[in-house]
Design a protein around this motif. Structure first.
Motif, mmCIF file in Angstrom:
data_model
loop_
_atom_site.group_PDB
_atom_site.id
_atom_site.type_symbol
_atom_site.label_atom_id
_atom_site.label_comp_id
_atom_site.label_asym_id
_atom_site.label_seq_id
_atom_site.Cartn_x
_atom_site.Cartn_y
_atom_site.Cartn_z
ATOM 1 N N GLY A 1 0.839 -1.189 0.000
ATOM 2 C CA GLY A 1 0.000 0.000 0.000
ATOM 3 C C GLY A 1 0.872 1.235 0.000
ATOM 4 N N ALA A 2 0.362 2.319 -0.582
ATOM 5 C CA ALA A 2 1.115 3.569 -0.612
ATOM 6 C C ALA A 2 1.197 4.208 0.767
ATOM 7 C CB ALA A 2 0.476 4.539 -1.599
ATOM 8 N N THR A 3 0.271 3.812 1.666
ATOM 9 C CA THR A 3 0.295 4.272 3.055
ATOM 10 C C THR A 3 0.203 3.071 3.978
ATOM 11 O OG1 THR A 3 -2.106 4.476 3.262
ATOM 12 C CG2 THR A 3 -0.910 6.372 2.348
ATOM 13 N N THR A 4 0.473 3.284 5.262
ATOM 14 C CA THR A 4 0.378 2.199 6.249
ATOM 15 C C THR A 4 -1.038 1.645 6.295
ATOM 16 O OG1 THR A 4 2.115 3.227 7.583
ATOM 17 C CG2 THR A 4 0.721 1.585 8.669
ATOM 18 N N GLU A 5 -2.017 2.541 6.216
ATOM 19 C CA GLU A 5 -3.415 2.107 6.274
ATOM 20 C C GLU A 5 -3.788 1.280 5.041
ATOM 21 O OE1 GLU A 5 -2.331 5.181 6.670
ATOM 22 O OE2 GLU A 5 -2.681 5.499 8.817
ATOM 23 N N GLY B 1 3.742 13.747 -9.183
ATOM 24 C CA GLY B 1 3.913 14.931 -8.356
ATOM 25 C C GLY B 1 3.711 14.640 -6.882
ATOM 26 N N LYS B 2 2.824 13.688 -6.570
ATOM 27 C CA LYS B 2 2.551 13.323 -5.186
ATOM 28 C C LYS B 2 3.416 12.161 -4.737
ATOM 29 C CE LYS B 2 -1.263 12.107 -2.080
ATOM 30 N NZ LYS B 2 -2.729 11.848 -1.969
ATOM 31 N N TYR B 3 3.718 11.260 -5.670
ATOM 32 C CA TYR B 3 4.524 10.076 -5.366
ATOM 33 C C TYR B 3 5.749 10.089 -6.276
ATOM 34 C CZ TYR B 3 0.204 8.514 -3.135
ATOM 35 O OH TYR B 3 -0.924 8.411 -2.336
ATOM 36 N N PRO B 4 6.878 10.619 -5.822
ATOM 37 C CA PRO B 4 8.070 10.748 -6.678
ATOM 38 C C PRO B 4 8.556 9.437 -7.285
ATOM 39 C CG PRO B 4 8.313 12.025 -4.664
ATOM 40 C CD PRO B 4 7.081 11.200 -4.494
ATOM 41 N N ALA C 1 6.644 7.117 -8.493
ATOM 42 C CA ALA C 1 5.599 6.544 -9.344
ATOM 43 C C ALA C 1 6.121 6.056 -10.682
ATOM 44 C CB ALA C 1 4.484 7.562 -9.553
ATOM 45 N N ARG C 2 7.124 6.741 -11.234
ATOM 46 C CA ARG C 2 7.658 6.339 -12.536
ATOM 47 C C ARG C 2 8.436 5.023 -12.463
ATOM 48 N NH1 ARG C 2 7.656 9.778 -16.735
ATOM 49 N NH2 ARG C 2 6.714 11.820 -16.407
ATOM 50 N N GLN C 3 8.782 4.593 -11.275
ATOM 51 C CA GLN C 3 9.460 3.306 -11.108
ATOM 52 C C GLN C 3 8.471 2.193 -10.789
ATOM 53 O OE1 GLN C 3 12.714 3.074 -11.860
ATOM 54 N NE2 GLN C 3 12.444 5.240 -12.380
ATOM 55 N N TRP C 4 7.196 2.538 -10.717
ATOM 56 C CA TRP C 4 6.196 1.556 -10.312
ATOM 57 C C TRP C 4 5.475 0.908 -11.488
ATOM 58 C CZ3 TRP C 4 3.606 4.841 -5.847
ATOM 59 C CH2 TRP C 4 4.496 4.896 -4.770
ATOM 60 N N GLY C 5 5.623 1.480 -12.683
ATOM 61 C CA GLY C 5 4.995 0.872 -13.847
ATOM 62 C C GLY C 5 3.481 0.989 -13.821
ATOM 63 N N ALA C 6 2.836 0.494 -14.884
ATOM 64 C CA ALA C 6 1.389 0.651 -15.030
ATOM 65 C C ALA C 6 0.786 -0.488 -15.832
ATOM 66 C CB ALA C 6 1.083 1.990 -15.710
ATOM 67 N N LEU C 7 -0.484 -0.720 -15.582
ATOM 68 C CA LEU C 7 -1.276 -1.620 -16.406
ATOM 69 C C LEU C 7 -1.174 -1.170 -17.853
ATOM 70 C CD1 LEU C 7 -3.434 -3.928 -16.347
ATOM 71 C CD2 LEU C 7 -5.146 -2.121 -16.158
#
Length: 644
Positions: A406-410, A551-554, A556-562
């Motif tokens: 998850g992007a956050t602990t929650e 912009g919110k998750y620096p 993100a470009r290393q996380w890839g996409a569907l």
């Protein structure tokens, strides 16, 4: 299936560099994969790693497609997946509703268009078309001087022959230029271009196959390219005890099962008189109690003698498919170097992320394959096949280990809670009443995006999805009570699977929130990967696209996409690919996978690009019209790029 995604476009700036000199001879793209065997490789190198950053828009063509969706629900399903063909200085392509366009390859100016007037208010599982085919094929010397025809398969089950010069139907083909593919078969569509081999046109079919078990027959048929007369028909499911493979289907209802159709792109080898058919799961996808056994020739690659329609060999990629592991990728024909000698081969990329290399003439694996034990089913009435084939010496692509993220602990805690309540025993975990994690999912691994092959490096290159599905079977009796207060089940896709004891509910290991999408398994979720066939190793694998706001998750470009929409390779040392849900078109260096060029598209680029040369200039072209089910921006663009 429905995907909920968010996307963001990023503008890039670049400076001019001179292009190298190159021959002015035209270089066409005459088939979906450039060659009839789908290598998707171009010898062009005017555009290369040294100057690709200078690519600019040469022209943009608008089809006006969105106007045709008005008053219907077509936009929810529509996907502009077409790869244009370039022959004689003209681009030929289809829109999602199978309208056909011919435009000038140098200027993007329309030459003609043809509308088959598909009725969009009928029940259509998909609203897409991956393109057309041109007859005669470039290698057909017998018909070299014959006026060219454009063969158009339609969503409403027709095969239409058009004059390539005028766009008018060929009156002598079929009935006023058209053959009715639904006659004697059922409510089928065709979403991929047919195979052309000599004077034979071979066409498959598409259908939604989770609503009942006795779906329409997934026949593959061949027609005379001149007259439209049926030459042969082949059903991948045995219909009598005497049919080959009949002993691999068990149960009183086995012969009533449908589908196992070939909805993807077929490949042809005219020299060997072979057409290669990628078949799919029998209906329904996720419960096989009505069709126990190995289920030949479903979920297989089948080589058929094009002149007779007789099966030459088959290789089954999944026994008794319970996972919607259709063979979605075009079989890729190439020459494989074995012990220093070139051997005619076919590469098979699968949703499981497996790559099989088979001898093109016999189907015998050229690299080792072994049967391995896989998890058993605990669903009453089901018998999962005890083993499945695994390639031994090539790396597996895609998601093969499921963990909470998850992007956050929650969000991670929520993912962990969801995963802990589901069955998961690795790849080939069968569907269950509790709910099973299917990884790789029916999206892939590799989907219809398929693979390309660079003969200079020996790299087999594919864009890959790494997203898990959740499959739950619900007893038909008491269904309303089971889903009444379960929000996850209410949001999940439903397949009624009529004629079986169970209803299907399908979702994926992500959720939607105020920010867009929340992934529940670790990144990367989409990659571009290269397998070095000379060494049998993974040469490189890099993230493809992004799904979170950079912009919110620096990271993100290393996380890839569907992603949906394949890659092409060029002699300029480049791999071009769009596909990802962030709406960008990219070029990577073939040698190491490094990103060389990236531009935003005016709409989603869920299509395979192509390249050609005309009047001494190389162009790279992509269809950008978005994907309704993926949620990418819809549009009606065909965009061509050139060097200054």
């Amino acid at each position: 299936m429905k995907y909920l995604v968010s996307w963001i476009t990023v503008l890039l700036c670049f400076c001019p560099v001179m292009a190298p000199a190159q021959t002015t001879q035209p270089q066409e793209w005459p088939a979906y994969g450039n060659d009839a065997g789908g290598m998707r490789f171009s010898p062009l190198k005017q555009i290369n790693a040294e100057n690709v950053k200078q690519l600019r828009v040469a022209w943009t063509f608008r089809t006006g497609e969105l106007e045709h969706y008005k008053g219907t629900d077509a936009a929810e399903k529509a996907a502009f997946e077409a790869t244009p063909l370039m022959v004689d200085g003209t681009l030929f392509f289809t829109t999602p509703t199978t309208r056909v366009f011919a435009i000038d390859a140098a200027t993007g100016t329309k030459k003609w268009d043809y509308n088959p007037e598909v009725y969009l208010r009928q029940d259509l599982s998909e609203v897409t078309s991956r393109g057309v085919s041109i007859w005669p094929a470039p290698t057909d010397k017998t018909n070299a001087n014959t006026p060219k025809r454009v063969f158009v398969p339609t969503l409403d089950g027709r095969l239409i022959a058009l004059d390539a010069k005028t766009g008018q139907p060929i009156a002598s083909f079929g009935k006023a230029g058209m053959v009715d593919l639904r006659q004697g078969v059922g409510n089928i569509s065709v979403t991929s271009p047919p195979a052309i081999i000599g004077n034979t046109v071979v066409v498959g079919s598409s259908m939604g196959d989770n609503q009942r078990f006795n779906y329409d027959r997934g026949v593959v048929r061949a027609y005379d390219a001149l007259t439209g007369k049926l030459r042969w028909s082949w059903d991948p499911i045995p219909r009598s005890e005497k049919d080959p493979g009949a002993n691999t289907w068990k149960g009183s209802s086995a012969t009533q099962t449908g589908a196992a159709n070939a909805w993807s792109v077929l490949s042809a080898d005219a020299e060997r008189d072979l057409v290669f058919i990628p078949t799919t799961s029998p209906s329904p996808d996720y419960y096989g109690g009505e069709r126990l056994g190995q289920n030949l020739y479903a979920s297989s690659i089948v080589a058929i003698r094009a002149s007779t329609g007789k099966v030459v060999w088959s290789f089954q990629t999944v026994h008794h498919d319970l996972w919607d592991y259709d063979n979605a990728a075009q079989p890729l024909l190439f020459m494989f170097n074995q012990n220093g000698k070139p051997v005619p081969a076919v590469a098979v990329g699968t949703k499981m992320g497996h790559v099989f290399i088979l001898h093109r003439e016999t189907g015998v694996p050229l690299l080792p394959v072994e049967e391995r034990r896989v998890p058993a089913s605990n669903v009453p009435g089901e018998e999962a096949y005890p083993t499945q084939p695994f390639p031994v010496s090539l790396p597996a692509l895609g998601l093969h280990k499921v963990e909470a993220w998850g992007a956050t602990t929650e969000e991670k805690a929520s993912a962990q809670k969801r995963i802990s309540g589901l069955q998961y025993n690795g790849i080939f975990t069968p569907p269950s009443l509790q709910g099973s994690i299917i990884a790789p999912s029916n999206v892939g691994g590799m989907n219809w995006s398929g693979m390309c092959y660079d003969p200079e490096s020996g790299f087999l290159i594919a864009n890959v999805n790494r997203i898990a599905a959740v499959i739950r079977l619900l007893p038909r009796e008491g269904l309303a009570v089971a889903v009444k207060d379960d929000q996850e089940l209410l949001r999940s896709e439903t397949g009624f699977q009529a004629g079986t004891p169970y209803v299907l509910k399908r979702s994926y290991l992500f959720t939607k929130n105020e920010q867009g999408i929340s992934m529940q398994t670790p990144p990367p979720w989409g990659t571009l990967a290269a397998i070095d066939l000379k060494k049998g190793t993974l040469a490189w694998e890099v993230p493809l696209g992004f799904m979170y706001d950079p912009g919110k998750y620096p990271q993100a470009r290393q996380w890839g996409a569907l992603n949906l929409g394949g890659a092409i390779a060029t002699a300029g040392g480049l791999v071009f690919v769009a596909g990802s849900v962030d709406g960008h078109f990219r070029a990577f260096k073939t040698g190491d996978g490094s990103l060389q060029w990236e531009v935003p598209l005016p709409a989603g680029g869920q299509a395979t690009p192509m390249t050609y040369q005309v009047k001494g200039k190389q162009y790279v072209v992509i269809s950008a019209g978005g994907h309704g089910k993926l949620g990418t921006k819809l549009g009606d663009y065909v965009v061509a790029y050139e060097l200054p």
